[in-house]
Design a protein around this motif. Structure first.
Motif, PDB file in Angstrom:
ATOM      1  N   HIS A   1    -112.275  -1.694   3.668  1.00  0.00           N
ATOM      2  CA  HIS A   1    -111.743  -1.780   5.037  1.00  0.00           C
ATOM      3  C   HIS A   1    -110.247  -2.078   5.013  1.00  0.00           C
ATOM      4  O   HIS A   1    -109.475  -1.472   5.773  1.00  0.00           O
ATOM      5  CB  HIS A   1    -112.487  -2.849   5.848  1.00  0.00           C
ATOM      6  CG  HIS A   1    -113.817  -2.397   6.345  1.00  0.00           C
ATOM      7  ND1 HIS A   1    -113.974  -1.479   7.357  1.00  0.00           N
ATOM      8  CD2 HIS A   1    -115.065  -2.751   5.958  1.00  0.00           C
ATOM      9  CE1 HIS A   1    -115.254  -1.273   7.582  1.00  0.00           C
ATOM     10  NE2 HIS A   1    -115.947  -2.030   6.739  1.00  0.00           N
TER      11      HIS A   1
ATOM     12  N   TYR B   1    -120.870   5.201   4.356  1.00  0.00           N
ATOM     13  CA  TYR B   1    -120.434   4.624   5.630  1.00  0.00           C
ATOM     14  C   TYR B   1    -119.492   5.580   6.354  1.00  0.00           C
ATOM     15  O   TYR B   1    -118.441   5.948   5.833  1.00  0.00           O
ATOM     16  CB  TYR B   1    -119.756   3.267   5.410  1.00  0.00           C
ATOM     17  CG  TYR B   1    -120.727   2.205   4.985  1.00  0.00           C
ATOM     18  CD1 TYR B   1    -121.580   1.620   5.907  1.00  0.00           C
ATOM     19  CD2 TYR B   1    -120.819   1.813   3.653  1.00  0.00           C
ATOM     20  CE1 TYR B   1    -122.495   0.652   5.520  1.00  0.00           C
ATOM     21  CE2 TYR B   1    -121.724   0.837   3.260  1.00  0.00           C
ATOM     22  CZ  TYR B   1    -122.559   0.269   4.194  1.00  0.00           C
ATOM     23  OH  TYR B   1    -123.458  -0.685   3.806  1.00  0.00           O
TER      24      TYR B   1
ATOM     25  N   ASP C   1    -117.493   5.159   8.745  1.00  0.00           N
ATOM     26  CA  ASP C   1    -116.180   4.657   9.154  1.00  0.00           C
ATOM     27  C   ASP C   1    -115.105   4.849   8.089  1.00  0.00           C
ATOM     28  O   ASP C   1    -113.922   4.750   8.389  1.00  0.00           O
ATOM     29  CB  ASP C   1    -116.250   3.184   9.537  1.00  0.00           C
ATOM     30  CG  ASP C   1    -116.837   2.988  10.920  1.00  0.00           C
ATOM     31  OD1 ASP C   1    -116.805   3.938  11.725  1.00  0.00           O
ATOM     32  OD2 ASP C   1    -117.327   1.886  11.209  1.00  0.00           O
TER      33      ASP C   1
ATOM     34  N   LYS D   1    -114.492   9.213  18.932  1.00  0.00           N
ATOM     35  CA  LYS D   1    -115.839   9.157  18.379  1.00  0.00           C
ATOM     36  C   LYS D   1    -116.816   9.426  19.515  1.00  0.00           C
ATOM     37  O   LYS D   1    -116.808   8.717  20.518  1.00  0.00           O
ATOM     38  CB  LYS D   1    -116.113   7.779  17.760  1.00  0.00           C
ATOM     39  CG  LYS D   1    -115.228   7.498  16.566  1.00  0.00           C
ATOM     40  CD  LYS D   1    -115.563   6.172  15.920  1.00  0.00           C
ATOM     41  CE  LYS D   1    -114.671   5.958  14.719  1.00  0.00           C
ATOM     42  NZ  LYS D   1    -115.206   4.953  13.820  1.00  0.00           N
TER      43      LYS D   1
ATOM     44  N   VAL E   1    -120.578   9.607  15.953  1.00  0.00           N
ATOM     45  CA  VAL E   1    -121.010   8.234  15.721  1.00  0.00           C
ATOM     46  C   VAL E   1    -122.453   8.170  16.195  1.00  0.00           C
ATOM     47  O   VAL E   1    -122.829   8.856  17.152  1.00  0.00           O
ATOM     48  CB  VAL E   1    -120.087   7.217  16.441  1.00  0.00           C
ATOM     49  CG1 VAL E   1    -120.125   7.348  17.928  1.00  0.00           C
ATOM     50  CG2 VAL E   1    -120.379   5.796  16.015  1.00  0.00           C
TER      51      VAL E   1
END
Length: 156
Positions: A30, A65, A67, A79, A120
């Motif tokens: 992240h 993931y 993201d 999204k 998403v």
């Protein structure tokens, strides 16, 4: 400030900030994405070595993931929810309208780098379907007019 160029010194500092933390891979990824706008290719081998895990493990997390991005996103990230509650409220029709307007597929970025459109699979706004998120801001009860307004906004 986001730098789209890989900087091993900056990446080393990010890893150092998580030293001693249990299960540091996700928080480090992240932070790398926040620093570089995506998870650059050199980050995979770098993290594998720094965390003493395999490149396959790092790649598996990045690819699992949604993201995490392997390429930089556009200035705006839209999204669109594709979960069942939103689908039941015609989200697929709205999604197709937006994708066609920008001539993109899911995950695509316009050639000018203005917008990236991502799927998403739930924003948690099921009672207010269909929903989307524009640059981190949730949007609910979308309709044809609001979808057109979103498209105009990201085109500026």
């Amino acid at each position: 400030m986001v730098s789209l160029r890989w900087d091993e010194t900056e990446a080393t500092e990010i890893v150092r900030r998580h030293d001693g933390r249990e299960g540091p891979l996700l928080p480090i990824l992240h932070d790398l994405q926040a620093a570089f706008g995506h998870v650059p290719e050199p980050a995979i081998a770098f993290l594998a070595q720094a965390l003493n895990i395999t490149r396959a493990e790092v790649h598996g997390v990045v690819s699992f993931y949604h993201d995490f991005r392997r390429q930089p996103a556009g200035r705006h990230v839209l999204k669109l929810c594709r979960a069942e509650a939103c689908q039941s409220m015609d989200s697929e029709i709205f999604a197709r309208r937006v994708l066609d307007r920008f001539n993109l597929d899911w995950g695509g970025t316009t050639p000018d780098g203005r917008v990236t459109i991502e799927p998403v699979y739930c924003l948690g706004l099921c009672a207010s379907a269909p929903s989307a998120m524009l640059d981190g801001e949730p949007m609910a009860r979308l309709n044809a007019a609001s979808i057109d307004e979103i498209a105009r906004e990201v085109s500026r």
